[in-house]
Write a protein that holds these residues in place. Sequence first.
Motif, short mmCIF file in Angstrom:
data_model
loop_
_atom_site.label_atom_id
_atom_site.label_comp_id
_atom_site.label_asym_id
_atom_site.label_seq_id
_atom_site.Cartn_x
_atom_site.Cartn_y
_atom_site.Cartn_z
N GLU A 39 0.85 -1.18 0.00
CA GLU A 39 0.00 0.00 0.00
C GLU A 39 0.88 1.23 0.00
O GLU A 39 1.62 1.48 0.96
N LYS A 43 -2.70 5.53 -2.23
CA LYS A 43 -3.13 4.55 -3.21
C LYS A 43 -3.79 3.36 -2.52
O LYS A 43 -3.61 3.13 -1.33
N GLU A 44 -4.52 2.60 -3.32
CA GLU A 44 -5.16 1.41 -2.78
C GLU A 44 -4.13 0.28 -2.62
O GLU A 44 -3.11 0.25 -3.32
N GLU A 46 -2.45 -3.09 -3.23
CA GLU A 46 -2.38 -3.85 -4.47
C GLU A 46 -1.59 -5.15 -4.28
O GLU A 46 -0.73 -5.25 -3.40
N GLU A 88 8.80 4.32 -6.72
CA GLU A 88 7.37 3.96 -6.73
C GLU A 88 7.09 2.62 -6.06
O GLU A 88 5.93 2.23 -5.89
#
Length: 121
Positions: A39, A43-44, A46, A88
């Motif tokens: 996470e 953001k959600e 994933e 990222e």
Amino acid sequence: QVQLVESGGGLVQPGGSLRLSCAASGMIFSINTMGWYREAPGKERELVATITDRGITTYGESLEGRFTISRDNPKRTSYLEMHSLRPEDTGVYYCTALATWSPLQPENTYWGQGTQVTVSG
């Protein structure tokens, strides 16, 4: 019932590597699939990767090749090796396990508390 404890997170420079571990303990009859999710801020959560008790793996989009999931069944531990890390990839990484504590009980999904991975430098 089932407890999952992650370890191995930390701060790493871009291009670096980390290895996360997830150890399962408690009342465990069997563990089916183990996995990792992450996470990132804003953001959600994933999917990162999953692995079945027979070693069948799946990966989140664009992660296979840089990330490798594995497990040691006798140790009830899964591992996530991460290479060529990018900013990222930063986020909290959660371990999961689909497990049951009794052959008479259905499987449940258990989650660890998460470990922070920060890629910066």
